[in-house]
Scaffold this motif. Structure first.
Motif, short mmCIF file in Angstrom:
data_model
loop_
_atom_site.label_atom_id
_atom_site.label_comp_id
_atom_site.label_asym_id
_atom_site.label_seq_id
_atom_site.Cartn_x
_atom_site.Cartn_y
_atom_site.Cartn_z
N VAL A 161 3.58 20.80 -8.60
CA VAL A 161 3.06 19.45 -8.85
C VAL A 161 4.18 18.63 -9.47
O VAL A 161 4.43 18.73 -10.66
CB VAL A 161 1.82 19.48 -9.76
N ARG A 162 4.83 17.81 -8.65
CA ARG A 162 5.99 17.05 -9.12
C ARG A 162 5.67 15.58 -9.29
O ARG A 162 6.49 14.82 -9.81
CB ARG A 162 7.15 17.22 -8.13
N THR A 163 4.55 15.14 -8.82
CA THR A 163 4.18 13.74 -8.93
C THR A 163 2.67 13.66 -9.10
O THR A 163 1.95 14.56 -8.70
CB THR A 163 4.63 12.95 -7.69
N ASP A 164 2.20 12.55 -9.68
CA ASP A 164 0.76 12.47 -9.92
C ASP A 164 -0.01 11.91 -8.73
O ASP A 164 -1.22 11.97 -8.70
CB ASP A 164 0.46 11.67 -11.18
N GLN A 165 0.70 11.33 -7.75
CA GLN A 165 0.04 10.86 -6.54
C GLN A 165 0.88 11.19 -5.31
O GLN A 165 2.09 11.38 -5.41
CB GLN A 165 -0.22 9.35 -6.59
N VAL A 166 0.19 11.27 -4.17
CA VAL A 166 0.85 11.48 -2.89
C VAL A 166 0.51 10.29 -2.00
O VAL A 166 -0.62 9.80 -1.99
CB VAL A 166 0.36 12.80 -2.24
N ARG A 167 1.50 9.84 -1.25
CA ARG A 167 1.29 8.76 -0.29
C ARG A 167 0.81 9.33 1.03
O ARG A 167 1.42 10.26 1.59
CB ARG A 167 2.61 8.00 -0.07
N ILE A 168 -0.30 8.82 1.54
CA ILE A 168 -0.85 9.24 2.82
C ILE A 168 -0.59 8.13 3.83
O ILE A 168 -1.01 6.99 3.62
CB ILE A 168 -2.37 9.52 2.72
N ASP A 169 0.10 8.45 4.90
CA ASP A 169 0.41 7.44 5.92
C ASP A 169 -0.85 6.99 6.65
O ASP A 169 -1.83 7.74 6.76
CB ASP A 169 1.39 8.01 6.94
N ALA A 170 -0.82 5.79 7.17
CA ALA A 170 -1.91 5.29 8.00
C ALA A 170 -2.12 6.25 9.18
O ALA A 170 -1.16 6.79 9.73
CB ALA A 170 -1.60 3.90 8.52
N ALA A 171 -3.38 6.46 9.53
CA ALA A 171 -3.67 7.43 10.59
C ALA A 171 -5.04 7.19 11.20
O ALA A 171 -5.94 6.65 10.56
CB ALA A 171 -3.59 8.85 10.04
N GLU A 172 -5.17 7.64 12.43
CA GLU A 172 -6.48 7.74 13.08
C GLU A 172 -6.83 9.22 13.11
O GLU A 172 -5.99 10.06 13.42
CB GLU A 172 -6.43 7.18 14.49
N PHE A 173 -8.08 9.56 12.79
CA PHE A 173 -8.47 10.97 12.77
C PHE A 173 -9.95 11.12 13.09
O PHE A 173 -10.71 10.13 13.11
CB PHE A 173 -8.16 11.60 11.41
#
Length: 314
Positions: free
Chosen positions: A16-28
């Motif tokens: 755990v190196r950061t408190d948030q993760v960036r999630i890219d725009a996506a269709e799912f």
């Protein structure tokens, strides 16, 4: 990979190196047609890029919020007799819903056998007045109503995720997979999340049957911990049944229905409900196989429980 036998009360700093993760725009593909009715229909949706917490909010983090603001959670506030006409005054004590294991096998259709309203139970005292979080500071905060989670998010300069955002993040890049790690409940014989191991609700395997410190199990493909099991997590969406979508065009950033739509007409109190996601340490395959990204349940916004927490989006 985190070994189950080597759990501690600390998140592994190498993971755990950061408190948030960036999630890219996506269709799912959101939802499932293969499990519980409330999860369907499967549908394609599009979600803009966003950030989300690596772990659920911990007792330590929530304590910082309370110290900074003086906030009092819903479970700690005195009850107004006017809201409960006819109720004996001695019953109007602040508290919360606490899981209490049974002494043996029971009829799983009646969940009141393992849930009890406990006066004095709150995020500070998760099992009742004589308990504390002194040795649980890195466990997820629980007994938080929706209002409490939202207040923390605002204080932190964040917000609660939508159901679609939460589910996209939970899938970890595995579009359509059954679990956050793939399609099989086990991988090389290793259990991968804090759900119920044993005979529910009376006998849990060693190391299970309660919350675990955040980060005790392997992260998903996006580096997010506990997107399956440990605690259910509040989302921003009102709980309504999903609608089918046009196969030609995936809707963008869906947010569910309205507060009025979310009220259960079968309940005596007309309390709106939000979607909670992810399952908890109480999800047993024999009873509640909901430690999956598509799983969803309604939760009354004024009620915290010992298996519901949250994480924030940004």
């Amino acid at each position: 990979m985190v070994e189950l036998a080597a759990r501690s009360d600390q998140v592994r700093s190498d993971q755990v190196r950061t408190d948030q993760v960036r999630i890219d725009a996506a269709e799912f593909t959101m939802g499932s047609d293969a499990h519980y009715p409330e999860e369907g229909p499967e549908r394609r949706v599009y979600v803009d890029a966003f950030s989300i917490d690596v772990t659920t909010v911990t007792n330590s983090q929530f304590a910082d919020f309370v110290r900074s603001t003086g906030y009092t959670t819903v479970a700690e506030r005195p009850l107004d007799p006017a809201d409960f006409p006819g109720a004996p005054a001695e019953n109007l004590q602040p508290g919360s819903m606490v899981f209490t294991g049974t002494r043996g096998p029971v009829d799983l259709r009646h969940l009141s056998q393992w849930w009890a309203w406990v006066p004095g139970a709150s995020w500070r005292r998760p099992f009742g007045p004589r308990s504390s979080i002194d040795h649980r500071m890195n466990h997820p905060v629980v007994h938080v109503a929706y209002e409490d989670a939202d207040a923390y998010a605002v204080w932190a300069g964040r917000r609660l995720p939508t159901e679609a955002e939460w589910e996209l993040a939970a899938r970890g890049g595995l579009d359509g997979a059954r679990y956050t790690w793939g399609d099989r409940a086990e991988r090389s014989g290793e259990k991968l999340a804090n759900y119920w191991h044993g005979e529910f609700p009376w006998r849990a395997a060693s190391g299970y049957g309660s919350t675990a410190p955040v980060g005790s199990f392997p992260p998903n493909g996006y580096g997010l911990f506990d997107m399956a099991g440990n605690v259910w997590e509040w989302t921003a969406d009102w709980y309504t049944q999903p609608e089918p979508t046009d196969h030609c065009c995936a809707p963008s950033n869906p947010t569910g229905g309205t507060a009025a739509d979310s009220v259960d007409p079968g309940q005596p109190f007309a309390v709106p409900r939000k979607v909670v996601k992810g399952g908890s340490f109480l999800c047993a395959d024999s009873y509640c196989m909901r430690y999956r990204p598509a799983a969803r349940r309604p939760q009354m916004i004024d009620t915290g429980m010992s298996h519901i927490g949250f994480r924030c989006a940004g």
